[in-house]
Design an enzyme around this catalytic site. Sequence first.
Site, PDB file in Angstrom:
ATOM      1  N   HIS A   1       0.832  -1.209   0.000  1.00 42.93           N
ATOM      2  CA  HIS A   1       0.000   0.000   0.000  1.00 42.93           C
ATOM      3  C   HIS A   1       0.861   1.252   0.000  1.00 42.93           C
ATOM      4  CE1 HIS A   1      -4.356  -1.194   1.012  1.00 42.93           C
ATOM      5  NE2 HIS A   1      -3.732  -2.287   0.599  1.00 42.93           N
TER       6      HIS A   1
ATOM      7  N   HIS B   1      -1.009 -13.250  -1.462  1.00 41.29           N
ATOM      8  CA  HIS B   1      -2.272 -13.671  -0.858  1.00 41.29           C
ATOM      9  C   HIS B   1      -2.226 -15.118  -0.387  1.00 41.29           C
ATOM     10  CE1 HIS B   1      -5.046 -10.328  -2.675  1.00 41.29           C
ATOM     11  NE2 HIS B   1      -4.171  -9.874  -1.789  1.00 41.29           N
TER      12      HIS B   1
END
Length: 330
Positions: A69, A198
């Site tokens: 991010h 993930h």
Amino acid sequence: METTFSILYLLIISLFLLIIPPNHCFPQLKHDYYRKSCPNIESIVHHAVKKKLKQTSVTAPATLRLFFHDCFVHGCDASVMIASPNGNAEKDAPDDLSLAGDGFDTVIRAKAAVDSVSRCKNKVSCADILALATRDVILLSGGPNYKVELGRRDGRISRKASVKGHLPHAHFNYNQLKALFATHGLSQVDLIALSGAHTIGFSHCRQFSKRIYNYNSQSSIDPTLHQGYAKELQLKCPRHVDPRVAVALDPTTPLAFDNAFYKNLQQGKGLLSSDQALLATKKSKRVVNAFASNNTLFERLFVAAITKLGRLGVKTGNHGEIRRDCRFPN
């Protein structure tokens, strides 16, 4: 035959990456940047991260996600960590509100450990500590060890408004993902490799609820989703579930950094639409299949991709600073 072709294709890419060392491509950063100012930086951060990870397994995905991010918005300058008294900082944006506090805490603790060493005090940026901590949580979760390029300065600006449109969403299709990553100079292989992050972590039910309830007029469940898996998700995420409930992104080995994520995709067990979308084209499917069948290949190209990610928008010299407190500009 398809898988063999995919592996050969990606091996050629990985060999090319080995021929051209990362530092030759990006001279602003160096593996031994702190050789004189803080020679034990790697061991100091590693010890702090290991201690934090023993306290909570959320440390690993939270730190990795924080790094992503941060880099995708202002570049890798730790601007995502800046706090604002009026709630107008980057971390206050809707897309960042789900960032787990353990990621922030990992960097803050590692920074304190570094600054407790007199010769290192106020010599190492929060951005570099985040990059090192990210490598360490990957390694401690069973993933690859790799050299981290260092020399980033911390940014001074962090604005909530700057986040919108810079981060991928759980509902993105493959073209949207590809276009977003391309704006950062990241290839389709980089996209698919970085999506492998993930393999650890969790997602809140609201991020995929549409896939298991009232998907469209023809089907209540997303047809690309394994039906048995969809039923399991319905049990974990009933229609009126507590919004704080989260589900593992990898239903098989949720705490291990491995290639199970890609094996899950092959079975229709990608939790998010944006994950399952990686099978949308022939080329992307080849890459997914190659990673699913060869963990070493996945690790090699993941390292190449996260190294490229770590170069995004870096600030060096007078373009940034070394924050005394990662939460506030000096």
